[in-house]
Structure formats: C-alpha cells, structure tokens
Design an enzyme around this catalytic site. Sequence first.
Site, PDB file in Angstrom:
ATOM      1  N   ASP A   1      -2.350  25.577  28.120  1.00  0.00           N
ATOM      2  CA  ASP A   1      -1.270  25.498  27.131  1.00  0.00           C
ATOM      3  C   ASP A   1      -0.848  24.047  26.919  1.00  0.00           C
ATOM      4  O   ASP A   1      -1.061  23.181  27.771  1.00  0.00           O
ATOM      5  CB  ASP A   1      -0.087  26.330  27.616  1.00  0.00           C
ATOM      6  CG  ASP A   1       0.846  26.744  26.482  1.00  0.00           C
ATOM      7  OD1 ASP A   1       0.472  26.524  25.306  1.00  0.00           O
ATOM      8  OD2 ASP A   1       1.917  27.298  26.759  1.00  0.00           O
TER       9      ASP A   1
ATOM     10  N   GLU B   1      -2.272  19.923  22.893  1.00  0.00           N
ATOM     11  CA  GLU B   1      -2.458  19.081  21.697  1.00  0.00           C
ATOM     12  C   GLU B   1      -2.737  17.605  22.033  1.00  0.00           C
ATOM     13  O   GLU B   1      -3.517  17.002  21.280  1.00  0.00           O
ATOM     14  CB  GLU B   1      -1.227  19.186  20.772  1.00  0.00           C
ATOM     15  CG  GLU B   1      -1.010  20.531  20.157  1.00  0.00           C
ATOM     16  CD  GLU B   1      -0.390  21.519  21.139  1.00  0.00           C
ATOM     17  OE1 GLU B   1      -0.564  22.738  20.939  1.00  0.00           O
ATOM     18  OE2 GLU B   1       0.246  21.086  22.107  1.00  0.00           O
TER      19      GLU B   1
ATOM     20  N   ASP C   1       2.588  29.214  18.209  1.00  0.00           N
ATOM     21  CA  ASP C   1       3.854  29.941  18.365  1.00  0.00           C
ATOM     22  C   ASP C   1       4.348  30.491  17.029  1.00  0.00           C
ATOM     23  O   ASP C   1       5.358  30.044  16.473  1.00  0.00           O
ATOM     24  CB  ASP C   1       4.904  29.018  18.988  1.00  0.00           C
ATOM     25  CG  ASP C   1       4.540  28.613  20.408  1.00  0.00           C
ATOM     26  OD1 ASP C   1       3.722  29.313  21.035  1.00  0.00           O
ATOM     27  OD2 ASP C   1       5.076  27.596  20.886  1.00  0.00           O
TER      28      ASP C   1
END
Length: 791
Positions: free
Chosen positions: A403, A406, A471
């Site tokens: 997670d 990026e 999300d």
Amino acid sequence: MKKIKLLIALLILSSTSLFSQNYQRIFKDFQTVNSGFEINTNDGKYIIKAYTENIIETSFIPKGETINNQSHAVILNSENVDSEILQTGNIIEYSTKGIKINIQKSPFQISYFYKNKPLLSEKNGYIKTDSTEVLDFNISDNEMLYGGGARVLGMNRRGNRLQLYNRAHYGYETHSELMNYTIPLVLSSKIYAVHFDNAPIGFLDLDSKKDNTIRYETISGRKTYQVIAGENWKDLIANYTLLTGRQPLPPRWSLGNFASRMGYHTEKETREVVQKFEDNNIPLDAVIIDLYWFGAELKGTMGNLEFLKDSFPTPKKMVADFKNKGVKTILVTEPFILTTSKKWKEVSEQNLLGKDSLGNPYRFDFYFGNTGILDIYNPKAKNWFWNIYKDLVEMGISGWWGDLGEPEVHPSDLIHATGTADEVHNIYGHDWARLISEGYKKDFPNQRPFILMRAGYSGSQRFGMIPWSGDVNRSWGGLQAQPEIALQMGMQGLAYMHSDLGGFAGGEVLDAELYTRWLQYGVFQPIFRPHAQESVAPEPVFHDKKTIALAKKSIDLRYSLLPYNYTLAFENNQSGIPFMRPLFYEESDNVTLQNSAKSYLWGNDLLVSPILKPGVEEQEIYFPKSNNWFNFYSDKKYKGGSTVSVITKTDHIPTFVRAGAFIPMVKPVKSTDYYSIENLDLHYYFDDEITNSFSKLYNDDGSTPNAFEKGLFEILTFKSDYVGKFLVIEIDSKVGKDFNAQNKEISLIIHNISVKPKKIKGYKFEWNSKKNTLKIPVKYLNIKQTIKIKL
C-alpha cells in the site's frame, strides 16, 4: 523499381503535407547499424531500431549527451528484422513487413506508417525548454486517444493534458484527472500506440490545445519512444506486452473471494470473520489483514513490520488454521518507516532510507506520522526489506498487499541511491513489485506470488502486480468510474486492475442496492475483493438476509465460472489480452463504441452490462454485430448489431453469451483448494447461423510458476460443426508431459435446441422442452481420446 519509388514519393507527399515539420533540424547523413540505422543532424543524433516488424524504437541524443540504454519498461531484445532501406532524393525509407519509417531530409521530418497506412509523425521532435524536455507529434484530426494510466475522463482521453505523477485521489467518483497509477503510453483508435520509455515525472498532452498534437514533457531522462502497431486490437496489446512483459499466472486462489477491510484489529476478530463466511456457506479463499497486524493504533506504528503479540498472540497458528480451511492470509506492508516505529533505529543506523542533501535520513510528516521512506534502490535496503517478506512467507503468509506505493508522500528533494525522488517516483511501485517477484524466484521458486499494489509503471504486469483502483468513494459515482479504469488499464497491459467492491471511502449507512450491484459487477472483474473503511462492513456476512443471499449468489457464480476465468488468466499470460475488453475490440471502426464503457466483453464469449445507477429497471444494450447473443440466465436470443432495452433483475446484472460459444462451469466450492474439473458442466450455445466454433479450457495445479512451460498442464479443446441438419461437438485434449490428467465426467448442455433429437448414437440424453436444452452425459476417460457427438 521506378514505379515503386514513384508510389512512395506520392504517398509521402499526400501524407506529410498535412503535418507540421521541423525547419530547425538539419539532416546531415545516415548509416545502417545492426537492427536499424542512425541519422545525424545539426543538433544531435537519432538511433532507430526494430524490435519486431510491429515495434520500432526511436531515440534522440542531443549534442553533448550520450545515450542512456537503461529502460525500466522494455524487456524485449531487438531482432534481426527483415528490412529494407531505400533513398530517393529527399526521402529515406526504412521498411519492415509491418512498420515503415519515412525520413524527409528537408524540411526535416520522421513519419510512421503501418502497411502503408499513416500513423503519426514527429512535429518538432525533440525540444529543450528552460525546465522540461519535450517530444511532440502530429496526429490526424479524427482519432480517439486512450492511455496515460488510470484516470476517470471518459474512454476517449483526447483533449486532456495528463500529469505523469503517481498520486492517490481519495474518495474520487466520476472525474479524476490524476490517480495512483500513471503510464507514459498513448493508444489510438487507428490501432497503434506510442510508449515514451522514460521514468521521471512529466506530462502527456493528448491534444489539449486542439492542434492535432501529442506532446510528451519530462524533467529529464531518455528521449526514447516506441511505436507499436498491429492488425487489430488483440495484436496491438500482444505486441505491447511482448515489448514490456506478460503477466505470470497468479495463484488460482486469487480468482476466488476475499475478506478484507480497514481493518481487522485482532486475531480474535479475524478468526470470527473467517468463521462467519463458513457459517453462511459463502466461499472464501483469502483474508487480508490491514495495518493493525503490526500496531494497535492507526497512527504511529507503520514500519513495525512484525505481528503485535498483544493483538495477534498466535499468528503462526492462525495462518495455519486458515490454510487448513482453504483460506490464505495476506498482509499489508508499506515502504514508510515511522520514527516512532520499532524499526526506525535499525533502518536509520544502517542507512536504508532516502536521504536529504547532507546524506542524513530524510524525515517528513504525513497522515500516519513522522517518517522516512525505504530506499529500495540501495541494495542493502532492498535485501533488508526482502528479508522481512521472506520470514513471513516462511511463517505461512500467502500474499502481499503493498500500500501507499505511489509513494503517497515523496518530497522532490529527497535523494535515492539512483536519483532524486522525482526521477524514480513513478517507478517506485514498479521496483517494489520487482523486489518481491525476484525474491520469490530466488527463495520460493515453486510458489506463485500474490502482489496487490495500487501504483506502478509500464510493464509492472511482468512482476505479477495486481493493481486496484485506489480509494474510490462508496457511491454510485464511484461505481460508475470502475469499468473505464479497468478497461483502460487492461489495454495498457495491466489486466488485473479491479476495484474495492462496494467502494472504500465514506458512507455511514449501507446502501444495499449499490453494494449488491457492485458485487454483481465484481463477478466480471479480474479480482473479487470487497474492501472498505470499517464504518460499514464490506463483507457480505454482516448484512441483512436479503443482501447476504444476493451476495452469495454472485460469489457462487464467480466460483462456478472458475474454469472459464482461469482460462482467461492463461490467455492473458500467453498473449497479454485482458479479461475485460472494450466492445470496439469487436468493431474497431464503430465510432460510438470507441468512446463507450457501458458494456464490455468478459473474455471472448461473455457480454456484460453492469448496472451503474440506482433504480434501473431497463437497460439499453448494444449487441456486437459479429454474432447473435443469448441471455446467460434466460437463453433469450438477441440479434447481433441490434440495440435492445433489456429488463433488469435484482439478483444479477445483464449478461449474454456469444452464439456458438462453449462456457465451462463447475459447482461452487468453499475454496479453490477444492476446485476440480473432474465434474464439468460444458454449456454450448447453438445457433444455426454459426457453422463452426472453437474454444478451450486451461488447467494446471494452480500454484506452480510457469506450469505451462514446464509441461504441468492440460488443455481441453471444444469444437462445433453445423452442416445441414447435423451438429457435431468434438472434445479433445492436450496434456503436458509431466501432468497427471484425471478422468472427467462432462455434462454437455446444449442451449437453443428447439426440436428433440430422434437419437444421439452412443449417448443417452435429457431433453428439456421448456428451456430448449439438451443434456448429454459424457465420460472422458482417456486423455488420448477424441470424443465426437453427432446429433
């Protein structure tokens, strides 16, 4: 020869006159090299080489610079491609059997063609500005453009200037210009693609100024791009994934149902959730444990990367108990090591973090606390991180959720071992997935990894990355965005793009209709994984009886389709073709379809039209003209090329089967551990307009890496021939040299048979006059046997 040269000259004149040209760049000379040629100009040098007849790479090296050969995306080696170079006056022509390049000496211009069809041309080519380096191109005024990674802009992304900087967009709905996963790739409705082979951040401008220009802008790096073409969309995606790598087959259990939320706080809670699926007789293959596995609080503990014994007192036993039930355990990990975590002292003292300009660990604040970020480009940090994974795999952990990759916060002045944050930002997730993939190959070579991540780069599919769409808001707007994202990413090589089913962000009260429709859509997306913030439970087992029953029906169908879906995974592994395919794959010249994600193909033979708004009682559906189609649930027939308003049902979304298709199915099982094709329902959809058809079913043990290449597989093939009054169904197989194929009992179910056959020689059958179906039991006892059923 003169005639040919004249034709070329006329072609150049007719095509390049439409395009802007570079009057500043002056041609000097050219020379051939191994797999292409070089062109010298007044301000630099072009190096052009062919990978295949359908893939050409062009690099520009400005004066004073040397070529950088490192690509983070390309793995294909250039071949000795059959080619020819002709020089006629002002034109140099480099031709393969597919792509052709024309170099006009004055005014200077490079143009690309595919089998004499013009694709695009350099406009100014390379340009250096005060802050960026640019490559720009002329395109035609009527082509639609796709690509740039995950966005919500409509299928046709022409007219947008797309930032290339992976960044999370929390709670997005029907519009998102920048998301977790950007890719420097543009695809055209003219069935070609341009990939800009450069990692640093930048922009991809898809004709935002409406001057028929594609413009790639970057802060630094390579001035290299590949032009890729094909006969059709399937060829184009195959060629692109040949260049950047194909997705390995994931473990078969990844196609099952997941239990996941943010998050399970304790071992006791996690065990209760798994048990609740068993109590409700709902199949389950994996449970994902979010960040509470290493800390009791949401903030302040990220980077501990070890089980918190107060909350998870017996993690090894828990994982083993789940595995005995057929449920695999997946853990979340992040690359951020908080200064308050148990690992901070270790990683800072060992210099494993990104640095500031003075060489100290770069510390910064973000949502979860004060932190540093692992420098995975430092070999010591890479090995340290992998050893965390290795120890947990040895404990029994089956998969990984990476997670915030990026990375979510990545200050521009942070320095990694190989460059600045902005130079590696877009490949950080890519190389994180590489780290895990390579670790498995080294230490667990007999195990397929499961790598769930939300950020990557061109070619991340080759590391087995399974991306999700971030999300998304828990709303109808959030659901409406999902088909576009998944279809676009499938076109860009990332076939496993999927969403948090039910939506992730927001919402305090369950919208049962939204939740149900999202799960029904999830049956026909690559990964079936409900996940959300815990304010409303994402797992169906915590809802009312009606919602549970509807969810169970969707999940059971997902498991029944495992033979079909696993074959799609194999096809993706072999050719790059995605699970979810836009309808313009069928009709590439249909302008309406080129900008539509309302319906899509799930594999070759299922047409799916998700319900994306509340209270929909009828839905207008276009049926591709190549075939007639049958309602998957009622067998009602629809004419190919027609648009029909179809009445919807609460327990499923509109789904249709291509006439002439074979759909293999099995009875649902509680976990893929119990999956088998020894008892198989083979549905064939007869249509008297179809004279012949072909399909296959791929099978292996579901866990061995490269099972097909190792000969550990079986492929069942199904053929139909319809001539006159006779229908012949043929079942055959190909078995790998080291695979132990089992006998099979096949129920052949033929749909749309309006008259009861007089007899079927050698077979008993059951005739259902109400449904117009014919059921024929077939024992397939010999793998060398070819079965022919004639009726």
